[in-house]
Design a protein around this motif. Sequence first.
Motif, PDB file in Angstrom:
ATOM      1  N   MET A 195      48.096  55.030  65.238  1.00  0.00           N
ATOM      2  CA  MET A 195      48.203  53.580  65.235  1.00  0.00           C
ATOM      3  C   MET A 195      47.202  52.961  64.253  1.00  0.00           C
ATOM      4  O   MET A 195      47.550  52.060  63.490  1.00  0.00           O
ATOM      5  N   TYR A 196      45.980  53.477  64.240  1.00  0.00           N
ATOM      6  CA  TYR A 196      44.979  52.942  63.306  1.00  0.00           C
ATOM      7  C   TYR A 196      45.372  53.189  61.855  1.00  0.00           C
ATOM      8  O   TYR A 196      45.185  52.312  60.998  1.00  0.00           O
ATOM      9  N   GLN A 233      48.095  50.729  61.079  1.00  0.00           N
ATOM     10  CA  GLN A 233      47.560  49.373  60.973  1.00  0.00           C
ATOM     11  C   GLN A 233      46.894  49.158  59.627  1.00  0.00           C
ATOM     12  O   GLN A 233      46.971  48.065  59.067  1.00  0.00           O
ATOM     13  N   ASP A 234      46.247  50.194  59.104  1.00  0.00           N
ATOM     14  CA  ASP A 234      45.644  50.087  57.778  1.00  0.00           C
ATOM     15  C   ASP A 234      46.706  50.022  56.685  1.00  0.00           C
ATOM     16  O   ASP A 234      46.508  49.392  55.653  1.00  0.00           O
ATOM     17  N   ASP A 274      50.025  48.957  57.070  1.00  0.00           N
ATOM     18  CA  ASP A 274      51.033  47.913  57.209  1.00  0.00           C
ATOM     19  C   ASP A 274      50.447  46.757  58.007  1.00  0.00           C
ATOM     20  O   ASP A 274      49.255  46.658  58.195  1.00  0.00           O
ATOM     21  N   SER A 275      51.317  45.921  58.498  1.00  0.00           N
ATOM     22  CA  SER A 275      50.918  44.735  59.252  1.00  0.00           C
ATOM     23  C   SER A 275      50.215  45.119  60.549  1.00  0.00           C
ATOM     24  O   SER A 275      50.728  45.921  61.333  1.00  0.00           O
ATOM     25  N   TYR A 276      49.062  44.543  60.792  1.00  0.00           N
ATOM     26  CA  TYR A 276      48.277  44.848  61.984  1.00  0.00           C
ATOM     27  C   TYR A 276      49.050  44.515  63.249  1.00  0.00           C
ATOM     28  O   TYR A 276      49.146  45.330  64.172  1.00  0.00           O
ATOM     29  N   TRP A 277      49.610  43.324  63.320  1.00  0.00           N
ATOM     30  CA  TRP A 277      50.283  42.882  64.550  1.00  0.00           C
ATOM     31  C   TRP A 277      51.607  43.585  64.773  1.00  0.00           C
ATOM     32  O   TRP A 277      51.974  43.889  65.909  1.00  0.00           O
ATOM     33  N   VAL A 304      52.421  46.678  63.902  1.00  0.00           N
ATOM     34  CA  VAL A 304      52.120  48.028  64.373  1.00  0.00           C
ATOM     35  C   VAL A 304      51.583  47.993  65.802  1.00  0.00           C
ATOM     36  O   VAL A 304      51.944  48.834  66.635  1.00  0.00           O
ATOM     37  N   THR A 305      50.751  47.009  66.116  1.00  0.00           N
ATOM     38  CA  THR A 305      50.216  46.884  67.470  1.00  0.00           C
ATOM     39  C   THR A 305      51.335  46.651  68.478  1.00  0.00           C
ATOM     40  O   THR A 305      51.365  47.286  69.540  1.00  0.00           O
TER      41      THR A 305
END
Length: 96
Positions: free
Chosen positions: A49-50, A53-54, A56-59, A61-62
Amino acid sequence: HMSESRSAGNDEAVQVEAFMFGLLHFDHLPGAFLLIFQSFTLEGWVDVMYLLQDADSYWLVTIYFFVLVLVGNFFLVNITLAIVWDAFLSTKEAVL
């Protein structure tokens, strides 16, 4: 695979291809299934996930991993265990 190096905050190169021996990625279907299965079992999913997130889009992926863990682990795995438990009980009753 992503074979290039990314520059980390402390100027150390992170070899993305070497992550999990290069087996876990979304480049082809078997690797993606393995990655999703690993996320279902809650083993090492945070590292993936980290990395995403780096990349692509943080939100986005979250939210993706929240839904993946919620549906995959807490729902599908428990339904599978319930089916196995029911089969065990019916086999046990048939023997007795």
